[in-house]
Design a protein around this motif. Structure first.
Motif, PDB file in Angstrom:
ATOM      1  N   ASP A 286       5.213  -0.993  36.512  1.00  0.00           N
ATOM      2  CA  ASP A 286       4.297  -1.651  35.587  1.00  0.00           C
ATOM      3  C   ASP A 286       2.855  -1.260  35.925  1.00  0.00           C
ATOM      4  N   SER A 287       1.906  -1.897  35.250  1.00  0.00           N
ATOM      5  CA  SER A 287       0.500  -1.530  35.427  1.00  0.00           C
ATOM      6  C   SER A 287      -0.009  -1.775  36.843  1.00  0.00           C
ATOM      7  N   ARG A 288       0.707  -2.588  37.615  1.00  0.00           N
ATOM      8  CA  ARG A 288       0.302  -2.864  39.000  1.00  0.00           C
ATOM      9  C   ARG A 288       1.233  -2.199  39.998  1.00  0.00           C
ATOM     10  N   GLY A 289       1.970  -1.177  39.543  1.00  0.00           N
ATOM     11  CA  GLY A 289       2.790  -0.384  40.444  1.00  0.00           C
ATOM     12  C   GLY A 289       4.083  -1.035  40.882  1.00  0.00           C
ATOM     13  N   ARG A 290       4.480  -2.126  40.229  1.00  0.00           N
ATOM     14  CA  ARG A 290       5.670  -2.867  40.644  1.00  0.00           C
ATOM     15  C   ARG A 290       6.892  -2.453  39.824  1.00  0.00           C
ATOM     16  N   LEU A 291       8.067  -2.669  40.417  1.00  0.00           N
ATOM     17  CA  LEU A 291       9.320  -2.318  39.765  1.00  0.00           C
ATOM     18  C   LEU A 291      10.049  -3.570  39.293  1.00  0.00           C
ATOM     19  N   THR A 292      10.761  -3.445  38.192  1.00  0.00           N
ATOM     20  CA  THR A 292      11.553  -4.539  37.641  1.00  0.00           C
ATOM     21  C   THR A 292      12.988  -4.425  38.139  1.00  0.00           C
TER      22      THR A 292
END
Length: 472
Positions: A286-292
């Motif tokens: 996502d926009s903050r480098g996190r994974l779902t």
């Protein structure tokens, strides 16, 4: 090239526990670390160093004894950065050694280098001597996060710093502005103020830590003001300018500008996913480098898991460990009974805060009838002995069944004390447990009994009877 059952990227809490759990299941495991030492942010720049700093500050400032010996009591008059870093360095060194020993005992290969995906089962590891490729049946991404560093902030590593750089300062600042009243900003604000540093904490929200019980936060904010923190709520920083004389001018949206010699930017962290070449395997952060991930910590690619801070909230070392274990168990068909509904939270401000279960605001929104009981440390013998006059334990329970629904604590030992309530909640216990149980005297655990009695006394009489249940 080596072929593994599991390759883990990152040696922080999530990565460590995923690797060890898979090794315990008899799998061939490798763990990749891009830095020169293992442990990730938790051991090297985040959790362990900051909590060691806090403990040193509490001791050297004499804070725990001030209510007994007076507000001017101090163990050491002039506290230096060397005094504070001494304990942190010792604890960090031991932490690194512990992780290394744990990997060796469990036959986990530690591979130093920077990993990136070649395809869904192959990782390229860049090392000083060249590159190597490894393959794995399952991969766990546990690379953690790094402080957010917007391009508009003129970071210099000395006077304008991020939250990881505070521990690298050569001397304590004579004053500091902290931008961001989240967990990290709040913790560092109270620690530095305890050392006598004038602290200004700026946050655009109406109060600190909005996910925490409001009564607990009001107590924290009063305590922080007493030790020298100036709080700006509902305020936003619109400009940061380093002047020729080295001073920093902080321009605010509403209030007058603030001049300081040190500024720490503490608004958020971003996932350290850059450089992993995730697009090669069809994953998009996502926009903050996190994974779902799903409930088993699988990404959109089923054999690639992600755990720890890289997946976002709650981003705690304790939850990261359990996520890593769960991911490894699921990947190899081993049952795991992680209870994600009862995660305790610990905030190491001064005083510390901990909670488990739901807050009063959440219960109200859900339409659940609840009662509350409070015990204050100053009314407990142990609280009087240790001189904690601000501590408080608050129980929330169902008004009809008396089932315990939430525990919220501020004060000495809060992060240890919370687990008593957590255990009772795990078995759907009622506040009668605390009323009927004998606690050691004098202890802070006695707060549970006092709070339970306070809560039951607030209910309209006759009190509701607790339904009888048979033992499992």
């Amino acid at each position: 090239m080596a072929n593994y059952d599991l390759l883990v990227i990152g040696t922080g809490p999530a990565g460590q526990k995923a690797a060890v759990q898979a090794a315990k299941l008899g799998k061939k495991v490798g763990i990749i670390e891009r830095n020169a030492v293992v442990g990730g942010v938790c051991i090297n720049t985040g959790t362990i160093p900051s909590k060691s700093l806090r403990e040193a500050a509490l001791y050297l400032s004499g804070f725990r004894q001030r209510n007994l010996y007076g507000a001017e009591y101090r163990v050491k008059d002039r506290i230096t950065i060397e005094d504070l870093s001494f304990q942190a360095t010792h604890v960090i060194t031991n932490g690194i050694q512990t992780v290394q020993d744990q990997m060796r005992r469990n036959a986990v290969d530690v591979i130093y280098g920077t990993a990136s995906f070649v395809d869904p089962h192959r990782l390229l590891v860049q090392q000083p001597s060249g590159t190597v490729e490894h393959t794995a049946h399952v991969i766990v991404i546990a690379v953690g996060t790094k402080p957010a560093r917007p391009s508009s902030i003129p970071f210099d590593g000395e006077s304008i710093i991020d939250t990881d750089e505070l521990l690298t300062l050569k001397r304590l600042p004579s004053s500091i502005v902290i931008v961001g009243g989240g967990v990290i900003g709040t913790e560092y604000a109270s620690i530095l103020a305890m050392l006598g540093v004038p602290v200004t904490l700026i946050d655009k929200r109406p109060r600190l830590l909005e996910f925490v019980d409001i009564e607990i936060i009001e107590t924290l904010q009063r305590q922080m003001k007493e030790i020298g923190v100036t709080l700006y709520h509902g305020e936003e920083v619109v400009g940061i300018q380093k002047e020729p004389d080295g001073q920093i001018t902080v321009t605010l949206q509403q209030a007058k500008p603030i001049v300081t010699n040190t500024l720490m930017y503490a608004i958020g962290r971003t996932g350290a996913s850059q450089g992993l070449n995730l697009e090669q395997v069809g994953l998009t952060p996502d926009s903050r480098g996190r994974l779902t991930v799903n409930e088993h910590f699988q990404t959109a690619v089923p054999h690639i898991y992600a755990a720890g801070d890289i997946i976002g909230f709650p981003a705690l070392a304790s939850t990261s460990m359990q996520q890593g274990r769960h991911a490894a168990c699921h990947a190899f068909g081993h049952q795991d009974r992680t209870d994600t509904a009862l995660l305790p939270y610990g905030i190491y401000s001064i005083p510390e805060i901990s909670m488990v279960g739901r807050s009063g605001e959440e219960l109200t929104q859900a339409g659940i009838p609840f009662g509350a009981g409070i015990a204050r440390y100053r009314e407990i013998a142990r609280g009087q002995i240790i001189g904690d006059e601000t501590g408080m334990l608050k129980l929330l329970f169902h008004r009809q069944t008396k089932e315990l629904l939430g525990v919220h604590i501020i004060g000495e030992g809060a992060t240890e004390l919370i687990h008593v309530g957590q255990a009772v909640m795990a078995y759907h216990g009622t506040i009668d447990y605390f009323i009927d149980t004998v606690f050691n005297y004098p202890t802070l655990a006695e707060c549970y009994k006092v709070a339970a009695l306070d809560g039951i006394n607030r209910l309209p009489r006759p009190w509701p009877a607790t339904p009888k249940t048979s033992a499992p």
